[in-house]
Design a protein around this motif. Structure first.
Motif, PDB file in Angstrom:
ATOM      1  N   GLU A  94      84.530 -14.759  37.180  1.00  0.00           N
ATOM      2  CA  GLU A  94      83.228 -15.318  37.552  1.00  0.00           C
ATOM      3  C   GLU A  94      82.669 -14.624  38.793  1.00  0.00           C
ATOM      4  OE1 GLU A  94      84.053 -19.776  35.684  1.00  0.00           O
ATOM      5  OE2 GLU A  94      84.272 -19.408  37.837  1.00  0.00           O
ATOM      6  N   VAL A 109      81.194 -11.399  37.614  1.00  0.00           N
ATOM      7  CA  VAL A 109      79.898 -11.622  36.968  1.00  0.00           C
ATOM      8  C   VAL A 109      78.828 -11.914  38.016  1.00  0.00           C
ATOM      9  CG1 VAL A 109      78.605 -13.156  35.413  1.00  0.00           C
ATOM     10  CG2 VAL A 109      80.908 -12.376  34.785  1.00  0.00           C
ATOM     11  N   LEU A 110      79.153 -12.739  38.999  1.00  0.00           N
ATOM     12  CA  LEU A 110      78.193 -13.067  40.047  1.00  0.00           C
ATOM     13  C   LEU A 110      77.783 -11.806  40.825  1.00  0.00           C
ATOM     14  CD1 LEU A 110      76.550 -15.119  41.643  1.00  0.00           C
ATOM     15  CD2 LEU A 110      78.595 -15.582  43.031  1.00  0.00           C
ATOM     16  N   ILE A 165      75.345  -9.983  38.689  1.00  0.00           N
ATOM     17  CA  ILE A 165      74.057 -10.681  38.700  1.00  0.00           C
ATOM     18  C   ILE A 165      73.293 -10.319  39.972  1.00  0.00           C
ATOM     19  CG2 ILE A 165      72.963 -12.952  38.930  1.00  0.00           C
ATOM     20  CD1 ILE A 165      75.126 -14.063  37.093  1.00  0.00           C
ATOM     21  N   ASN A 184      72.414  -9.814  31.143  1.00  0.00           N
ATOM     22  CA  ASN A 184      73.621 -10.231  30.424  1.00  0.00           C
ATOM     23  C   ASN A 184      74.166  -9.090  29.568  1.00  0.00           C
ATOM     24  OD1 ASN A 184      73.522 -12.737  31.543  1.00  0.00           O
ATOM     25  ND2 ASN A 184      72.900 -13.823  29.690  1.00  0.00           N
ATOM     26  N   LYS A 196      77.515 -15.395  28.848  1.00  0.00           N
ATOM     27  CA  LYS A 196      76.682 -16.588  28.997  1.00  0.00           C
ATOM     28  C   LYS A 196      77.516 -17.775  29.480  1.00  0.00           C
ATOM     29  CE  LYS A 196      73.130 -15.333  25.613  1.00  0.00           C
ATOM     30  NZ  LYS A 196      72.513 -15.653  24.302  1.00  0.00           N
ATOM     31  N   HIS A 228      80.252 -17.586  31.347  1.00  0.00           N
ATOM     32  CA  HIS A 228      80.546 -17.368  32.768  1.00  0.00           C
ATOM     33  C   HIS A 228      79.336 -17.694  33.630  1.00  0.00           C
ATOM     34  CE1 HIS A 228      84.503 -15.862  32.169  1.00  0.00           C
ATOM     35  NE2 HIS A 228      84.155 -14.712  31.635  1.00  0.00           N
ATOM     36  N   VAL A 229      78.154 -17.277  33.199  1.00  0.00           N
ATOM     37  CA  VAL A 229      76.939 -17.554  33.970  1.00  0.00           C
ATOM     38  C   VAL A 229      76.720 -19.057  34.086  1.00  0.00           C
ATOM     39  CG1 VAL A 229      74.421 -17.325  34.028  1.00  0.00           C
ATOM     40  CG2 VAL A 229      75.838 -15.362  33.382  1.00  0.00           C
ATOM     41  N   SER A 230      76.916 -19.772  32.983  1.00  0.00           N
ATOM     42  CA  SER A 230      76.754 -21.226  32.988  1.00  0.00           C
ATOM     43  C   SER A 230      77.731 -21.878  33.954  1.00  0.00           C
ATOM     44  CB  SER A 230      76.966 -21.780  31.579  1.00  0.00           C
ATOM     45  OG  SER A 230      76.870 -23.191  31.568  1.00  0.00           O
ATOM     46  N   ARG A 277      69.825 -17.930  37.233  1.00  0.00           N
ATOM     47  CA  ARG A 277      70.492 -16.716  37.691  1.00  0.00           C
ATOM     48  C   ARG A 277      69.754 -16.067  38.854  1.00  0.00           C
ATOM     49  NH1 ARG A 277      72.116 -13.650  33.423  1.00  0.00           N
ATOM     50  NH2 ARG A 277      72.144 -11.739  34.632  1.00  0.00           N
TER      51      ARG A 277
END
Length: 217
Positions: free
Chosen positions: A158, A161-162, A165, A171, A186, A188-190, A201
């Protein structure tokens, strides 16, 4: 006579729940409307009863008190949540406050002080145990971002991913960079938005830059 303040007690120990309930129900202006022994039950009962105040334990099987706090604030924003726990370490305090708890008390609190805190919470006023207040003040005084402790909630993936972002990756670009499916991205973003209590995001990207995520690499 005004309506009593409605209270829900969340704790996985029955003796704690019963003891708190017995004392609170003896107060003429308080009414215990529900008890829950798990975070999942707390969210369901909060949706059903919309209590004014919730007394929330943090460490429980399954969904913990931080996640339950976040979800209760989603289903009932008017409900005020008082953390009532034995833990006063940073990794418990700051995530709970960020999730939406208005007050943070330790279980050595006197019964009279607990009642006063419930009244204050119902009026939108915060109460912090002296040990907790000291930690918050120290965090501010140190110059470190108070939210930095929240990153301990994110998994390593995570955090990756952050970081992407924050760099402006879509994505699709994240799937290519990390070699994972779009559905996984998706997910992980959630999870990131939920854990950091952010709306989208864009907020996540701004938050990551403000908190120095890129510089942490």
């Amino acid at each position: 006579m005004s309506e009593p303040i409605t209270v829900m007690i969340v704790d996985d120990h029955e003796m704690v729940r019963k003891g708190a309930k017995g004392y609170l129900e003896a107060q003429p202006d308080l009414a215990v409307v529900a008890e829950a022994e798990t975070g999942e039950a707390a969210v369901r009962l909060a949706r059903e009863h919309i209590p004014d105040v919730v007394l929330m334990d943090l460490v429980m099987p399954g969904m913990d008190g931080v996640e339950a706090t976040r979800k209760i604030k989603d289903v009932s924003p008017r409900t005020q949540i008082i953390v009532l726990t034995s833990y006063h370490q940073d990794e418990h305090i700051f995530p709970a406050l960020q999730a939406g708890a208005i007050s943070y008390l330790l279980k050595d609190v006197k019964a009279r002080e607990l009642v006063e805190s419930i009244h204050r919470a119902a009026s939108g006023e915060a109460t912090l145990h002296p040990r907790v207040a000291a930690r918050v003040i120290k965090q501010f005084s140190s110059g470190e971002p108070i939210h930095s402790n929240l990153f301990t909630e994110l998994t390593e993936r995570e955090m990756e991913v952050l970081t992407l972002i924050a760099r402006g990756y879509t994505n699709q670009k994240i799937t290519e960079e990390l070699v994972i499916s779009i559905g996984t991205v998706k997910g992980h973003v959630s999870n990131i938005l939920s854990k950091l209590h952010l709306a989208d995001r864009t907020q996540a990207a701004v938050y990551a830059w403000q908190e120095g995520i890129i510089r942490r690499e």
